[in-house]
Scaffold this active site. Structure first.
Site, PDB file in Angstrom:
ATOM      1  N   ILE A  85      -7.597   7.855  -1.582  1.00 43.03           N
ATOM      2  CA  ILE A  85      -7.308   6.364  -1.633  1.00 43.03           C
ATOM      3  C   ILE A  85      -8.224   5.806  -0.408  1.00 43.03           C
ATOM      4  CG2 ILE A  85      -5.182   6.836  -0.325  1.00 43.03           C
ATOM      5  CD1 ILE A  85      -4.278   3.972  -1.685  1.00 43.03           C
ATOM      6  N   SER A  86      -9.213   4.967  -0.876  1.00 44.45           N
ATOM      7  CA  SER A  86     -10.106   4.515   0.141  1.00 44.45           C
ATOM      8  C   SER A  86      -9.161   3.760   1.388  1.00 44.45           C
ATOM      9  CB  SER A  86     -11.068   3.509  -0.188  1.00 44.45           C
ATOM     10  OG  SER A  86     -11.727   4.093  -1.306  1.00 44.45           O
ATOM     11  N   GLN A  87     -10.043   3.933   2.561  1.00 42.54           N
ATOM     12  CA  GLN A  87      -9.309   3.277   3.684  1.00 42.54           C
ATOM     13  C   GLN A  87      -9.363   1.705   3.456  1.00 42.54           C
ATOM     14  OE1 GLN A  87     -13.075   4.372   6.331  1.00 42.54           O
ATOM     15  NE2 GLN A  87     -12.035   2.584   7.542  1.00 42.54           N
ATOM     16  N   ARG A 143       0.845  -1.136  -0.010  1.00 42.70           N
ATOM     17  CA  ARG A 143      -0.115   0.174   0.036  1.00 42.70           C
ATOM     18  C   ARG A 143       0.916   1.257  -0.151  1.00 42.70           C
ATOM     19  NH1 ARG A 143      -5.308   1.796   1.342  1.00 42.70           N
ATOM     20  NH2 ARG A 143      -5.539   3.495   2.568  1.00 42.70           N
TER      21      ARG A 143
END
Length: 244
Positions: A90-92, A64
């Site tokens: 950017i999504s959790q 990530r």
């Protein structure tokens, strides 16, 4: 003349220094073991209900930190959304894992993603699917995601700069479709590109408030819908961005 008694006791001429209060003991933090963040990351996913071994493995394998801005590398595995270029996010990790688990991807599937962003979700999908096609309306993001995915050797991902609302009809039908931006209504063009028995997962609701993750399944009798968790995504917009 009365003698000054202080001269007779010169050791009293200066006050004795006051004793300093004892200081709290300080301890150096032991260095974190390599991979500690990854272990905590995996435990957090499990605690929040992610149970698919395949999804957990995909989340573990994808680095990530390669998909976030330099200022966020140290906290890349924190369970929170983070800003990326072009005003996007950017999504959790939990939301990425949750949507991926609901998508139920298998190795023989062709997957369409609408909203490439940094390419992180596409990389997770690439661990599970045979082929991933991802569309991004911002050319800057599309180019950067393409470069990152190629550098990390994700050879089964095709990144396209274009209008995601229209999908990619040239590669349809898709076994799975995932939309990583909030739509106020279900895009019929994407439903039309879904194969029989296919599944689409997307955030659905008003752009000004929270949305619900919705899971659509296309059957021979039509499309069934299931509402899932509450989320908040950037809006899904038609067309290609004029700038960036």
């Amino acid at each position: 003349m009365i003698p000054d008694w202080r001269r007779l006791l010169p050791w009293r001429q200066q006050e004795a220094p006051m004793a300093e209060p004892p200081q709290e003991p300080t301890f150096e933090k032991p260095p974190r073991e390599p991979g500690a963040e990854r272990m905590e990351f995996q435990l957090a996913m499990r605690r929040r209900g992610i149970s698919s071994r395949e999804v957990l493995r995909a989340m573990d394998v994808v680095p990530r930190e390669q998909f976030v801005l330099p200022d966020y590398v140290e906290t890349a595995y924190a369970d929170q959304a983070m800003p990326i270029s072009c005003g996007q996010t950017i999504s959790q990790p939990y939301v990425v894992a949750y949507m991926t688990e609901q998508l139920d991807v298998h190795r023989d599937h062709r997957v369409l993603e609408v909203g490439t962003g940094s390419g992180y979700q596409a990389a997770v999908l690439a661990q599970l699917a045979g082929a991933v096609f991802t569309v991004e309306r911002y050319r800057t993001l599309a180019d950067k995601a393409r470069e990152t995915l190629a550098r990390l050797n994700y050879t089964n991902v095709t990144v396209v700069a274009g209008d995601g609302v229209g999908g990619l009809p040239e590669h349809a039908p898709y076994d799975r479709i995932i939309v990583t931006a909030a739509a106020e209504t279900v895009p019929q063009t994407l439903v039309d590109e879904l194969a029989d028995g296919g599944i689409m997962v997307l955030p659905l609701g008003e752009h000004s408030g929270p949305q619900r993750i919705v899971r659509l399944t296309r059957t021979k009798d039509g499309v069934t819908s299931q509402e899932l968790i509450w989320v908040r995504f950037v809006p899904l917009l038609p067309g290609r961005a004029r700038e960036l």
